[in-house]
Structure formats: structure tokens, C-alpha cells
Scaffold this motif. Structure first.
Motif, PDB file in Angstrom:
ATOM      1  N   ALA A 146       0.742  -6.434   0.255  1.00  0.00           N
ATOM      2  CA  ALA A 146      -0.164  -5.783  -1.046  1.00  0.00           C
ATOM      3  C   ALA A 146      -1.460  -6.601   0.363  1.00  0.00           C
ATOM      4  CB  ALA A 146      -0.236  -7.054  -1.825  1.00  0.00           C
ATOM      5  N   VAL A 147      -1.056  -8.029   0.513  1.00  0.00           N
ATOM      6  CA  VAL A 147      -2.378  -8.839   1.753  1.00  0.00           C
ATOM      7  C   VAL A 147      -2.675  -7.348   2.524  1.00  0.00           C
ATOM      8  CG1 VAL A 147      -2.661 -10.639   2.924  1.00  0.00           C
ATOM      9  CG2 VAL A 147      -2.022 -10.948   0.701  1.00  0.00           C
ATOM     10  N   GLY A 172      -1.679  -2.550 -10.591  1.00  0.00           N
ATOM     11  CA  GLY A 172      -2.192  -3.660  -9.965  1.00  0.00           C
ATOM     12  C   GLY A 172      -1.381  -2.798  -8.519  1.00  0.00           C
ATOM     13  N   ALA A 173      -0.430  -2.842  -8.267  1.00  0.00           N
ATOM     14  CA  ALA A 173       0.536  -1.571  -7.376  1.00  0.00           C
ATOM     15  C   ALA A 173      -1.275  -1.362  -6.271  1.00  0.00           C
ATOM     16  CB  ALA A 173       0.950  -0.962  -6.962  1.00  0.00           C
ATOM     17  N   ALA A 174      -2.067   0.258  -7.017  1.00  0.00           N
ATOM     18  CA  ALA A 174      -2.771   1.435  -7.183  1.00  0.00           C
ATOM     19  C   ALA A 174      -4.574   0.075  -6.785  1.00  0.00           C
ATOM     20  CB  ALA A 174      -3.199   2.186  -7.719  1.00  0.00           C
ATOM     21  N   MET A 175      -4.491  -0.645  -7.233  1.00  0.00           N
ATOM     22  CA  MET A 175      -5.694  -1.295  -6.999  1.00  0.00           C
ATOM     23  C   MET A 175      -5.556  -2.286  -5.794  1.00  0.00           C
ATOM     24  SD  MET A 175      -7.799  -0.800  -9.542  1.00  0.00           S
ATOM     25  CE  MET A 175      -9.086  -1.902  -9.268  1.00  0.00           C
ATOM     26  N   LEU A 228       1.536   1.036  -4.044  1.00  0.00           N
ATOM     27  CA  LEU A 228       1.347   2.198  -4.411  1.00  0.00           C
ATOM     28  C   LEU A 228       2.509   2.993  -3.780  1.00  0.00           C
ATOM     29  CD1 LEU A 228       0.087   3.501  -7.375  1.00  0.00           C
ATOM     30  CD2 LEU A 228      -1.027   4.951  -5.981  1.00  0.00           C
ATOM     31  N   LEU A 229       2.845   3.479  -2.906  1.00  0.00           N
ATOM     32  CA  LEU A 229       3.612   4.661  -1.962  1.00  0.00           C
ATOM     33  C   LEU A 229       5.217   3.645  -2.974  1.00  0.00           C
ATOM     34  CD1 LEU A 229       3.930   7.089  -0.510  1.00  0.00           C
ATOM     35  CD2 LEU A 229       4.029   6.046   0.981  1.00  0.00           C
ATOM     36  N   ALA A 280      10.606  -0.064  -6.399  1.00  0.00           N
ATOM     37  CA  ALA A 280      10.811  -1.642  -7.028  1.00  0.00           C
ATOM     38  C   ALA A 280      10.593  -1.184  -8.525  1.00  0.00           C
ATOM     39  CB  ALA A 280       9.782  -1.976  -6.789  1.00  0.00           C
ATOM     40  N   LEU A 281      10.566  -0.128  -8.874  1.00  0.00           N
ATOM     41  CA  LEU A 281      10.646   0.526 -10.267  1.00  0.00           C
ATOM     42  C   LEU A 281      11.944   0.353 -10.637  1.00  0.00           C
ATOM     43  CD1 LEU A 281       9.346   0.763 -13.099  1.00  0.00           C
ATOM     44  CD2 LEU A 281       8.654   3.058 -12.199  1.00  0.00           C
ATOM     45  N   VAL A 282      11.886   1.900  -9.619  1.00  0.00           N
ATOM     46  CA  VAL A 282      13.867   2.252 -10.035  1.00  0.00           C
ATOM     47  C   VAL A 282      15.144   1.110  -9.736  1.00  0.00           C
ATOM     48  CG1 VAL A 282      15.637   3.501  -8.582  1.00  0.00           C
ATOM     49  CG2 VAL A 282      13.676   4.476  -9.074  1.00  0.00           C
ATOM     50  N   LEU A 283      14.338  -0.196  -9.200  1.00  0.00           N
ATOM     51  CA  LEU A 283      15.842  -0.677  -8.730  1.00  0.00           C
ATOM     52  C   LEU A 283      15.553  -1.976 -10.425  1.00  0.00           C
ATOM     53  CD1 LEU A 283      14.942  -2.737  -5.124  1.00  0.00           C
ATOM     54  CD2 LEU A 283      17.165  -1.469  -6.302  1.00  0.00           C
TER      55      LEU A 283
END
Length: 297
Positions: free
Chosen positions: A165-166, A115-118, A124-125, A130-133
């Protein structure tokens, strides 16, 4: 006849498994971060964003939130098994195995990354942060009484991420929105954690109630919620879209906070679940409804 019975059995098992996963990740609690993410998205786009952007924001949000709660259950499985309040959860009961929940979490996090890549390169960067948190939060109560704040910061990834994202950029407005989300979640998590005061102390787990006592822990929770109102007012001042309707919503939230803290005391923790979850689900709906109307008018 036997074939129909076997198909029905398989369908029932599939439905039961979906229900188990829904309970596992507390899907009904999605509203706690979703409201902030959606209002941030509307403010960033000056109204409704492109449907493609909206779709991928939703995909990334659901993947992140679901994966975070699933991995939380894995990491806390042993603690949950010891605590009478949480011993009925799926992993302690043996209804789900750690391995399957880990695989489920990985798949959810992959959905988040897709989703982030899209959306855009900055999403994405920043997504690994967020994943680590989301992965380290469950460990925090083993090391620091600031675990509630870490949970709040993790939740704040939603409104900040929606803005990025926006727009593909960052500014003060989403940061204050994230601050409001952080203070709000930390506040009601302290209230929720008060019911585990004895268990946490006995097992060496850290929290604001175990550090300062339930009485002062509840005072600190109230300060966090006062800070939430302050940050929401700042968001209103920074935005050109939010007006009277938004402030009416913030006022209602302030009243709900007063009720929340009024029904809980150090000598009466019977209403902890209502105060921490029930009332705050209403807070989230009020923020979503009034914020959406204000942002779109």
C-alpha cells in the motif's frame, strides 16, 4: 412520553446489535494482525506515511478483518452449534441469521476493495488473493491439518498488504514480516485447537493436534513460535530503521512465548485460552510499542 420510550427502545436495540456484531467478529482480536500491519507500514514509509495512505490502509484492514471473521462464523455455524464450547455464539443461538451476516460480510469485503483501489493498482490487483484466503480458510479444517498455517498466511496478508500500500512494490522485508505473522498465528492457533481435540476427532475435523496428538501438537506450536523469533530477527537485520529497542521487544516476546508454552501441557489444558489469546494479545502490544518506537526514532 411514549415517543421517548420508543426512541429509547430503538436506540437500545441498535446498541445491542452493534455489540452483537462486535462479539461475532471478535473485534478485540484485531490487535493480532494490526500490530504487524502498522509496523510494516512504518518501515515501508520510513516513518509516518501520508495521512491519506494511512487512512485507506486502515479502511482496507478493518474491512478485510471484519468480513473474514463474519464469514467464518457463517461457514462454521453448524460445527459451532455441535461444539459445547462454541454453541453460545450468535448464529447457533439464533441471535443473528446467516443471511444478515453474509450481507454484512459482503459489505465489509466491498469496503476492503474500495480501500485497496484508493491505495494503488497493485493493491487492487492482489486484493482478490487475500479475499479468497479469507473465504477458504474456514473450510480448511474439513480437508487438511495444515489449517493453522492457512490461517497464518491469511493473517500475513496484513503486513504484506500494508507494505504494498505504501510502496506499490514487494521486497524481502515484508515477506519475512509476513512469515513471522504466519508462524506466530499458526503456533497459538494450534494451542487453541488443542482444547477441541476430542470434538474434532469425533466430527472428522482436521488439525495438527488431531493429526499428531496434543503432546506433539504443542511441540509443533513451540517450533512455530521459535520460527517467529527467527523471522523477526531477520526483519531487524533487513531494516535500516530497527535497532536495539526493536530487539529488546523481540526478546520480551521470546520470554512471553516461553511462559505461554510453560503454562500449557497435554495433561493441563485449563490455561489454553490464556496462553493462546491472553498472552498473545500482550505479544502483539509489545511488538506494536517497541516496533513503533524503533521505527520512528
Amino acid at each position: 412520553m411514549e415517543q421517548h420510550a420508543s426512541v429509547g427502545f430503538i436506540m437500545n436495540k441498535a446498541v445491542k446489535k452493534v455489540q452483537d456484531y462486535g462479539v461475532l467478529v471478535m473485534f478485540s482480536h484485531t490487535i493480532f494482525s494490526l500490530s504487524f500491519a502498522l509496523i510494516s507500514m512504518l518501515l515501508a514509509s520510513g516513518g509516518l506515511p501520508d495521512l491519506n495512505v494511512m487512512f485507506w490502509i486502515f479502511v482496507a484492514f478493518i474491512g478485510a478483518r471484519t468480513g473474514a471473521n463474519a464469514i467464518n462464523r457463517v461457514i462454521d455455524a453448524e460445527i459451532d452449534a455441535k461444539n459445547p464450547r462454541t454453541a453460545t455464539r450468535q448464529i447457533p443461538q439464533g441471535l443473528m441469521k446467516k443471511k444478515e451476516v453474509i450481507i454484512f460480510s459482503i459489505l465489509c469485503f466491498l469496503v476492503m476493495l474500495i480501500g485497496a483501489a484508493m491505495l494503488n493498482p497493485l493493491c487492487l490487483l492482489l486484493s482478490p488473493i487475500a479475499l479468497v484466503l479469507m473465504v477458504i480458510y474456514p473450510y480448511m479444517k474439513r480437508y487438511t491439518w495444515l489449517c493453522h498455517v492457512v490461517l497464518g498466511i491469511t493473517s500475513a496478508s496484513a503486513p504484506v498488504g500494508a507494505w504494498i500500500a505504501v510502496t506499490g512494490t514487494i521486497s524481502w522485508l515484508p515477506l519475512f514480516m509476513g512469515a513471522a505473522n504466519t508462524a506466530w498465528v499458526a503456533g497459538f492457533d494450534i494451542i487453541y485447537g488443542s482444547q477441541d481435540y476430542d470434538f474434532d476427532r469425533k466430527n472428522g475435523l482436521k488439525s495438527i493436534p488431531t493429526k499428531f496428538g496434543v503432546k506433539y501438537g504443542l511441540y509443533i506450536a513451540a517450533l512455530f513460535h521459535a520460527a517467529t523469533i527467527f523471522f523477526l530477527v531477520v526483519v531487524g537485520l533487513l531494516s535500516t530503521q530497527l535497532g536495539t529497542i526493536y530487539y529488546v521487544g523481540v526478546s520480551i516476546i521470546a520470554v512471553l512465548f516461553i511462559v505461554e508454552h510453560w503454562i500449557v501441557s497435554p495433561t493441563n489444558l485449563a490455561n489454553v485460552k490464556i496462553a493462546s489469546y491472553g498472552i498473545n494479545q500482550i505479544v502483539s502490544i509489545v511488538f506494536l510499542v517497541f516496533g513503533t518506537i524503533a521505527a520512528l526514532l
